[in-house]
Design a protein around this motif. Structure first.
Motif, PDB file in Angstrom:
ATOM      1  N   VAL A 120       0.817  -1.211   0.000  1.00  0.00           N
ATOM      2  CA  VAL A 120       0.000   0.000   0.000  1.00  0.00           C
ATOM      3  C   VAL A 120       0.852   1.262   0.000  1.00  0.00           C
ATOM      4  O   VAL A 120       0.613   2.190  -0.784  1.00  0.00           O
ATOM      5  CB  VAL A 120      -0.973  -0.002   1.191  1.00  0.00           C
ATOM      6  CG1 VAL A 120      -1.774   1.301   1.228  1.00  0.00           C
ATOM      7  CG2 VAL A 120      -1.916  -1.192   1.112  1.00  0.00           C
ATOM      8  N   TYR A 123       2.521   1.652  -3.330  1.00  0.00           N
ATOM      9  CA  TYR A 123       1.480   2.044  -4.287  1.00  0.00           C
ATOM     10  C   TYR A 123       1.307   3.564  -4.250  1.00  0.00           C
ATOM     11  O   TYR A 123       1.308   4.239  -5.294  1.00  0.00           O
ATOM     12  CB  TYR A 123       0.175   1.338  -3.901  1.00  0.00           C
ATOM     13  CG  TYR A 123      -0.965   1.394  -4.883  1.00  0.00           C
ATOM     14  CD1 TYR A 123      -1.470   2.601  -5.357  1.00  0.00           C
ATOM     15  CD2 TYR A 123      -1.580   0.230  -5.323  1.00  0.00           C
ATOM     16  CE1 TYR A 123      -2.545   2.645  -6.241  1.00  0.00           C
ATOM     17  CE2 TYR A 123      -2.655   0.258  -6.210  1.00  0.00           C
ATOM     18  CZ  TYR A 123      -3.128   1.476  -6.657  1.00  0.00           C
ATOM     19  OH  TYR A 123      -4.196   1.516  -7.533  1.00  0.00           O
ATOM     20  N   ILE A 124       1.167   4.102  -3.046  1.00  0.00           N
ATOM     21  CA  ILE A 124       1.013   5.558  -2.904  1.00  0.00           C
ATOM     22  C   ILE A 124       2.255   6.273  -3.424  1.00  0.00           C
ATOM     23  O   ILE A 124       2.165   7.321  -4.074  1.00  0.00           O
ATOM     24  CB  ILE A 124       0.756   5.934  -1.444  1.00  0.00           C
ATOM     25  CG1 ILE A 124      -0.553   5.306  -0.957  1.00  0.00           C
ATOM     26  CG2 ILE A 124       0.696   7.456  -1.278  1.00  0.00           C
ATOM     27  CD1 ILE A 124      -0.789   5.453   0.535  1.00  0.00           C
ATOM     28  N   PHE A 138      -6.108   9.060  -3.210  1.00  0.00           N
ATOM     29  CA  PHE A 138      -5.936   7.777  -2.529  1.00  0.00           C
ATOM     30  C   PHE A 138      -5.870   8.001  -1.022  1.00  0.00           C
ATOM     31  O   PHE A 138      -6.563   7.310  -0.250  1.00  0.00           O
ATOM     32  CB  PHE A 138      -4.656   7.095  -3.025  1.00  0.00           C
ATOM     33  CG  PHE A 138      -4.455   5.686  -2.518  1.00  0.00           C
ATOM     34  CD1 PHE A 138      -4.086   5.439  -1.207  1.00  0.00           C
ATOM     35  CD2 PHE A 138      -4.616   4.603  -3.368  1.00  0.00           C
ATOM     36  CE1 PHE A 138      -3.889   4.153  -0.739  1.00  0.00           C
ATOM     37  CE2 PHE A 138      -4.428   3.299  -2.917  1.00  0.00           C
ATOM     38  CZ  PHE A 138      -4.068   3.082  -1.603  1.00  0.00           C
ATOM     39  N   TRP A 142      -8.434   6.758   1.869  1.00  0.00           N
ATOM     40  CA  TRP A 142      -7.936   5.899   2.953  1.00  0.00           C
ATOM     41  C   TRP A 142      -8.275   6.503   4.311  1.00  0.00           C
ATOM     42  O   TRP A 142      -8.806   5.820   5.192  1.00  0.00           O
ATOM     43  CB  TRP A 142      -6.428   5.693   2.830  1.00  0.00           C
ATOM     44  CG  TRP A 142      -5.901   4.633   3.750  1.00  0.00           C
ATOM     45  CD1 TRP A 142      -5.660   3.329   3.452  1.00  0.00           C
ATOM     46  CD2 TRP A 142      -5.589   4.792   5.154  1.00  0.00           C
ATOM     47  NE1 TRP A 142      -5.212   2.670   4.575  1.00  0.00           N
ATOM     48  CE2 TRP A 142      -5.154   3.520   5.618  1.00  0.00           C
ATOM     49  CE3 TRP A 142      -5.624   5.860   6.036  1.00  0.00           C
ATOM     50  CZ2 TRP A 142      -4.775   3.319   6.940  1.00  0.00           C
ATOM     51  CZ3 TRP A 142      -5.258   5.651   7.361  1.00  0.00           C
ATOM     52  CH2 TRP A 142      -4.831   4.388   7.802  1.00  0.00           C
ATOM     53  N   ALA A 156      -7.475   0.526   2.803  1.00  0.00           N
ATOM     54  CA  ALA A 156      -6.507   0.294   1.729  1.00  0.00           C
ATOM     55  C   ALA A 156      -7.177  -0.352   0.519  1.00  0.00           C
ATOM     56  O   ALA A 156      -6.895   0.014  -0.632  1.00  0.00           O
ATOM     57  CB  ALA A 156      -5.372  -0.587   2.234  1.00  0.00           C
ATOM     58  N   SER A 160      -7.514   1.514  -3.084  1.00  0.00           N
ATOM     59  CA  SER A 160      -6.800   0.929  -4.219  1.00  0.00           C
ATOM     60  C   SER A 160      -7.750   0.528  -5.347  1.00  0.00           C
ATOM     61  O   SER A 160      -7.351   0.507  -6.512  1.00  0.00           O
ATOM     62  CB  SER A 160      -5.962  -0.277  -3.776  1.00  0.00           C
ATOM     63  OG  SER A 160      -6.777  -1.311  -3.265  1.00  0.00           O
ATOM     64  N   THR A 163      -8.933   4.091  -7.063  1.00  0.00           N
ATOM     65  CA  THR A 163      -7.924   4.877  -7.785  1.00  0.00           C
ATOM     66  C   THR A 163      -7.850   4.546  -9.276  1.00  0.00           C
ATOM     67  O   THR A 163      -7.877   5.460 -10.106  1.00  0.00           O
ATOM     68  CB  THR A 163      -6.551   4.721  -7.109  1.00  0.00           C
ATOM     69  OG1 THR A 163      -6.661   5.154  -5.744  1.00  0.00           O
ATOM     70  CG2 THR A 163      -5.502   5.573  -7.804  1.00  0.00           C
ATOM     71  N   LEU A 180      -2.274   0.877 -12.772  1.00  0.00           N
ATOM     72  CA  LEU A 180      -2.973   0.908 -11.497  1.00  0.00           C
ATOM     73  C   LEU A 180      -3.887  -0.301 -11.326  1.00  0.00           C
ATOM     74  O   LEU A 180      -4.020  -0.833 -10.213  1.00  0.00           O
ATOM     75  CB  LEU A 180      -3.778   2.201 -11.372  1.00  0.00           C
ATOM     76  CG  LEU A 180      -2.944   3.493 -11.354  1.00  0.00           C
ATOM     77  CD1 LEU A 180      -3.854   4.709 -11.244  1.00  0.00           C
ATOM     78  CD2 LEU A 180      -1.944   3.477 -10.210  1.00  0.00           C
ATOM     79  N   THR A 184      -3.593  -2.814  -8.271  1.00  0.00           N
ATOM     80  CA  THR A 184      -4.745  -3.057  -7.407  1.00  0.00           C
ATOM     81  C   THR A 184      -5.048  -4.546  -7.287  1.00  0.00           C
ATOM     82  O   THR A 184      -5.338  -5.047  -6.184  1.00  0.00           O
ATOM     83  CB  THR A 184      -5.979  -2.306  -7.943  1.00  0.00           C
ATOM     84  OG1 THR A 184      -5.768  -0.905  -7.772  1.00  0.00           O
ATOM     85  CG2 THR A 184      -7.249  -2.719  -7.212  1.00  0.00           C
ATOM     86  N   VAL A 187      -2.632  -5.920  -4.878  1.00  0.00           N
ATOM     87  CA  VAL A 187      -2.970  -5.517  -3.512  1.00  0.00           C
ATOM     88  C   VAL A 187      -4.103  -6.392  -2.975  1.00  0.00           C
ATOM     89  O   VAL A 187      -4.063  -6.860  -1.830  1.00  0.00           O
ATOM     90  CB  VAL A 187      -3.367  -4.023  -3.466  1.00  0.00           C
ATOM     91  CG1 VAL A 187      -4.053  -3.685  -2.135  1.00  0.00           C
ATOM     92  CG2 VAL A 187      -2.137  -3.139  -3.643  1.00  0.00           C
TER      93      VAL A 187
END
Length: 211
Positions: A120, A123-124, A138, A142, A156, A160, A163, A180, A184, A187
């Motif tokens: 996570v 990812y950010i 995002f 969150w 999260a 995800s 986004t 993305l 995702t 994730v």
């Protein structure tokens, strides 16, 4: 993606190298707290580092895991632009490729037998380097979900999922959307145990001991 193979290989190797650096494990060992993989969820990310009781160490892990994603994107852009003379679009796509391999490196670090974090923060970080506005969205999602539910994993997952949908709504099915979407899906897969606990109503809330 109109980039030469050597450029793609270079950004992939650099991105993976940055992403696979297990800051959570390195920091907890350096602080004399042992192997973070032996507590809680066994994860190397900031949430599990927090279970050592050291909030500053967890915050540092979060920051470094985020920055390695952003750094991979920016290094990829610079490398493609300056060493391979790629067009602005090509350089940006190289940055995305580097960010994606950094994300993969965090999830599957070769140094830890491919058992890494849940991705996570990284990812950010990739979003921060490639699309700062999406990174902000995002984080807002969150924080909102986590504040209401006190469930970090749920926050999260929702952020995800939202986004790439937002990226599609604003830019169509371009490289960013596919990047993305792939991140995702990974994730979601890495959070499969959390998803099972959420369905059973057994997921620990923020502030409680968690798996």
């Amino acid at each position: 993606m109109d980039l030469p193979i050597p450029c793609l290989l270079a950004v992939a190797v650099i991105g993976y190298g940055l992403g696979s650096t297990p800051f959570g494990l390195l920091l907890t060992r350096a602080a004399g707290l042992g192997d973070v993989r032996t507590i809680g969820s066994g994860n190397i990310g900031a949430t599990n580092v927090l279970r050592t009781g050291n909030k500053s160490l967890a915050a540092t892990t979060l920051l470094l895991d985020l920055l390695k994603g952003a750094a991979a994107v920016l290094v990829g852009i610079w490398l493609a632009s300056h060493l391979f003379h790629a067009s602005p679009t090509g350089a940006y796509n190289a940055g995305l490729a580097a960010g994606f391999t950094a994300f993969l490196g965090h999830l599957f670090p070769v140094w830890l037998k491919f058992k890494g974090g849940k991705g996570v923060a990284t990812y950010i970080g990739v979003l921060l380097g490639a699309a700062p506005l999406l990174a902000a969205v995002f984080c807002v999602i969150w924080l909102t979900v986590a504040g209401v539910s006190r469930l970090s994993s749920l926050a999260a997952l929702i952020a995800s999922i939202a986004t790439p949908l937002l990226a599609f709504a604003t830019g169509g099915a371009g490289v960013m959307f596919y990047l993305l979407a792939a991140m995702t899906l990974l994730v979601l897969w890495k959070h499969r145990d959390n998803i099972a606990r959420l369905r059973r109503g057994e997921e620990s809330k923020i502030g409680n001991s968690a798996n």
